[in-house]
Motif scaffolding. Structure first.
Motif, mmCIF file in Angstrom:
data_model
loop_
_atom_site.group_PDB
_atom_site.id
_atom_site.type_symbol
_atom_site.label_atom_id
_atom_site.label_comp_id
_atom_site.label_asym_id
_atom_site.label_seq_id
_atom_site.Cartn_x
_atom_site.Cartn_y
_atom_site.Cartn_z
ATOM 1 N N VAL A 65 13.958 -3.671 3.269
ATOM 2 C CA VAL A 65 12.847 -4.311 2.684
ATOM 3 C C VAL A 65 12.152 -3.105 2.077
ATOM 4 O O VAL A 65 11.085 -3.154 0.651
ATOM 5 C CB VAL A 65 12.259 -4.853 3.444
ATOM 6 N N ILE A 66 11.901 -1.921 2.399
ATOM 7 C CA ILE A 66 11.648 -0.663 1.760
ATOM 8 C C ILE A 66 11.582 -0.823 0.167
ATOM 9 O O ILE A 66 11.173 -0.251 -0.611
ATOM 10 C CB ILE A 66 10.907 0.543 1.832
ATOM 11 N N GLY A 67 13.319 -1.385 -0.096
ATOM 12 C CA GLY A 67 13.560 -0.617 -0.728
ATOM 13 C C GLY A 67 13.220 -1.226 -1.932
ATOM 14 O O GLY A 67 12.486 -1.221 -3.308
ATOM 15 N N MET A 68 12.931 -2.740 -1.711
ATOM 16 C CA MET A 68 12.478 -3.461 -3.094
ATOM 17 C C MET A 68 11.038 -4.125 -3.468
ATOM 18 O O MET A 68 11.061 -3.942 -3.887
ATOM 19 C CB MET A 68 12.418 -5.027 -1.758
ATOM 20 N N ILE A 69 10.619 -3.037 -1.959
ATOM 21 C CA ILE A 69 8.750 -2.710 -2.675
ATOM 22 C C ILE A 69 8.547 -2.084 -3.524
ATOM 23 O O ILE A 69 8.008 -1.642 -5.081
ATOM 24 C CB ILE A 69 8.274 -2.646 -1.521
ATOM 25 N N SER A 70 8.963 -0.799 -3.009
ATOM 26 C CA SER A 70 9.272 0.499 -4.410
ATOM 27 C C SER A 70 9.972 0.214 -5.625
ATOM 28 O O SER A 70 8.963 0.741 -6.412
ATOM 29 C CB SER A 70 10.595 1.605 -3.560
ATOM 30 N N SER A 71 10.637 -0.797 -5.620
ATOM 31 C CA SER A 71 11.463 -1.078 -6.957
ATOM 32 C C SER A 71 10.680 -2.036 -7.697
ATOM 33 O O SER A 71 10.182 -2.175 -8.714
ATOM 34 C CB SER A 71 12.913 -1.426 -7.116
ATOM 35 N N LYS A 72 10.263 -2.526 -6.567
ATOM 36 C CA LYS A 72 8.823 -3.540 -7.931
ATOM 37 C C LYS A 72 7.728 -2.753 -8.076
ATOM 38 O O LYS A 72 6.880 -3.287 -9.043
ATOM 39 C CB LYS A 72 8.167 -4.774 -6.584
ATOM 40 N N PRO A 88 3.678 -4.998 5.095
ATOM 41 C CA PRO A 88 4.329 -4.329 6.018
ATOM 42 C C PRO A 88 4.619 -4.933 7.260
ATOM 43 O O PRO A 88 3.466 -6.062 7.853
ATOM 44 C CB PRO A 88 4.202 -2.719 6.436
ATOM 45 N N ARG A 89 5.487 -4.675 8.154
ATOM 46 C CA ARG A 89 5.708 -5.269 8.935
ATOM 47 C C ARG A 89 6.088 -4.760 10.249
ATOM 48 O O ARG A 89 6.399 -5.278 11.431
ATOM 49 C CB ARG A 89 7.405 -7.192 8.835
ATOM 50 N N THR A 90 6.130 -3.570 9.891
ATOM 51 C CA THR A 90 6.371 -2.541 11.077
ATOM 52 C C THR A 90 5.971 -1.409 11.037
ATOM 53 O O THR A 90 4.950 -1.513 9.405
ATOM 54 C CB THR A 90 8.234 -2.449 11.707
ATOM 55 N N ALA A 91 5.604 -0.718 12.170
ATOM 56 C CA ALA A 91 5.354 0.917 11.734
ATOM 57 C C ALA A 91 5.585 1.879 10.599
ATOM 58 O O ALA A 91 5.155 2.457 9.593
ATOM 59 C CB ALA A 91 4.694 1.084 12.880
ATOM 60 N N ALA A 92 7.266 1.161 10.657
ATOM 61 C CA ALA A 92 7.785 2.420 9.013
ATOM 62 C C ALA A 92 7.422 1.973 8.317
ATOM 63 O O ALA A 92 7.597 2.706 7.127
ATOM 64 C CB ALA A 92 9.405 1.768 9.745
ATOM 65 N N GLN A 93 6.967 0.131 8.087
ATOM 66 C CA GLN A 93 6.726 -0.184 6.439
ATOM 67 C C GLN A 93 5.789 0.229 6.331
ATOM 68 O O GLN A 93 5.478 0.401 5.191
ATOM 69 C CB GLN A 93 7.028 -1.240 6.427
ATOM 70 N N ALA A 94 4.560 0.238 7.214
ATOM 71 C CA ALA A 94 3.430 0.797 6.458
ATOM 72 C C ALA A 94 3.204 2.693 6.529
ATOM 73 O O ALA A 94 2.748 2.740 5.676
ATOM 74 C CB ALA A 94 2.359 0.883 7.741
ATOM 75 N N GLN A 95 4.285 3.181 6.677
ATOM 76 C CA GLN A 95 4.453 4.637 6.347
ATOM 77 C C GLN A 95 4.385 4.561 5.435
ATOM 78 O O GLN A 95 4.118 5.392 4.719
ATOM 79 C CB GLN A 95 4.486 5.388 7.492
ATOM 80 N N ALA A 96 5.214 3.761 5.496
ATOM 81 C CA ALA A 96 6.692 4.283 3.991
ATOM 82 C C ALA A 96 5.850 3.497 2.378
ATOM 83 O O ALA A 96 5.522 3.776 1.610
ATOM 84 C CB ALA A 96 7.641 3.451 3.591
ATOM 85 N N LEU A 97 4.911 2.691 3.012
ATOM 86 C CA LEU A 97 4.124 1.968 1.709
ATOM 87 C C LEU A 97 2.495 2.899 1.269
ATOM 88 O O LEU A 97 2.414 3.332 0.506
ATOM 89 C CB LEU A 97 3.059 0.366 2.428
ATOM 90 N N ASP A 98 2.119 3.714 2.384
ATOM 91 C CA ASP A 98 1.202 4.064 2.095
ATOM 92 C C ASP A 98 1.410 5.514 1.081
ATOM 93 O O ASP A 98 0.745 6.053 0.680
ATOM 94 C CB ASP A 98 0.935 5.085 3.959
ATOM 95 N N SER A 99 3.279 5.211 1.721
ATOM 96 C CA SER A 99 3.600 6.929 0.968
ATOM 97 C C SER A 99 3.778 6.810 -0.176
ATOM 98 O O SER A 99 3.683 7.468 -1.091
ATOM 99 C CB SER A 99 4.150 7.997 1.155
ATOM 100 N N LEU A 100 4.748 5.693 -0.703
ATOM 101 C CA LEU A 100 4.226 5.071 -2.282
ATOM 102 C C LEU A 100 3.415 4.816 -2.909
ATOM 103 O O LEU A 100 3.711 5.598 -3.921
ATOM 104 C CB LEU A 100 5.579 3.741 -1.749
ATOM 105 N N LEU A 101 2.751 4.482 -2.254
ATOM 106 C CA LEU A 101 1.092 4.002 -3.009
ATOM 107 C C LEU A 101 0.668 5.630 -3.353
ATOM 108 O O LEU A 101 -0.056 5.819 -4.080
ATOM 109 C CB LEU A 101 0.789 2.893 -2.609
#
Ligand code: ADP
Length: 190
Positions: A65-72, A88-101
């Motif tokens: 899901v992180i890969g999908m959001i990154s490409s969008k 995000p739905r997990t802590a790892a997803q929330a952290q990944a989203l913060d760094s992508l943004l």
């Protein structure tokens, strides 16, 4: 940019409210559930892998899901902002989203969390199952598993955003327009 995490348990009304918010604030709707169902419908490798996981009501792996959001995010460089629905739905997803943004020089503006009790959620999901035919909405055991996954892995993200002073809880019971008004009121103050 206006970047909203629209949050809440399955059946809270995130999809319905997202559709109103994208119109009003000219945002792009990123729903990981919709993207995954699109992959399944298109018969891609990713869809094939996600299908059985979703039918059980378990979470699809973070990496996927992180890969999908990154490409969008990459595909929409000139967006006014995004609504993240189901992510995000997990802590790892929330952290990944913060760094992508962060890489794009932006951040989450606010988490809007819709509050709906379990009894109402189950009622709404079973109704949706009848209307849409969604396999994961038809069976009470699968619904219970999704609510369980939400309580264990996803609900704690409220603390993650609260620690950044970015959490607003909004009552998710009432008419669609009442709930939209409550969300707009928070966003208009940002
Ligand atoms: P709901 O929130 O009503 O359960 P969604 O369409 O958001 O519906 O999600 C449906 C299913 O898709 C989830 O039960 C899960 O299997 C998968 N899914 C969606 N988003 C994610 C995510 N961010 N991380 C892991 N799995 C996800």
């Amino acid at each position: 940019m206006l970047n909203i995490v629209l949050f809440g348990p399955p059946g809270a009304g995130k999809g319905t409210q997202s559709n109103l918010l994208i119109e009003k604030y000219n945002l792009i709707h990123l729903s990981t559930g919709d993207i995954l169902r699109g992959e399944i419908a298109a018969g891609t490798q990713l869809g094939l892998e996600a299908k059985s996981i979703m039918e059980r009501g378990d979470l699809v792996p973070d990496k996927v899901v992180i890969g999908m959001i990154s490409s969008k995010l990459d595909a929409n460089p000139n967006a006014n902002g995004f609504i993240f629905d189901g992510f995000p739905r997990t802590a790892a997803q929330a952290q990944a989203l913060d760094s992508l943004l962060n890489e794009k020089g932006t951040s989450i503006s606010r988490m809007l969390s819709l509050k709906v009790d379990d009894q109402e959620l189950i009622k709404r999901l079973l109704n949706r199952g009848k209307e849409s035919g969604r396999a994961d909405d038809k069976d009470e055991n699968i619904i219970a598993n999704r609510i369980n996954e939400y309580n264990n892995k996803t609900a704690p993200l409220k603390d993650y955003y609260s620690l950044q002073d970015k959490l607003s809880e909004v009552e998710g019971i009432g008419s669609v327009q009442d709930i939209a008004n409550r969300l707009n009121e928070v966003i208009d103050k940002l």
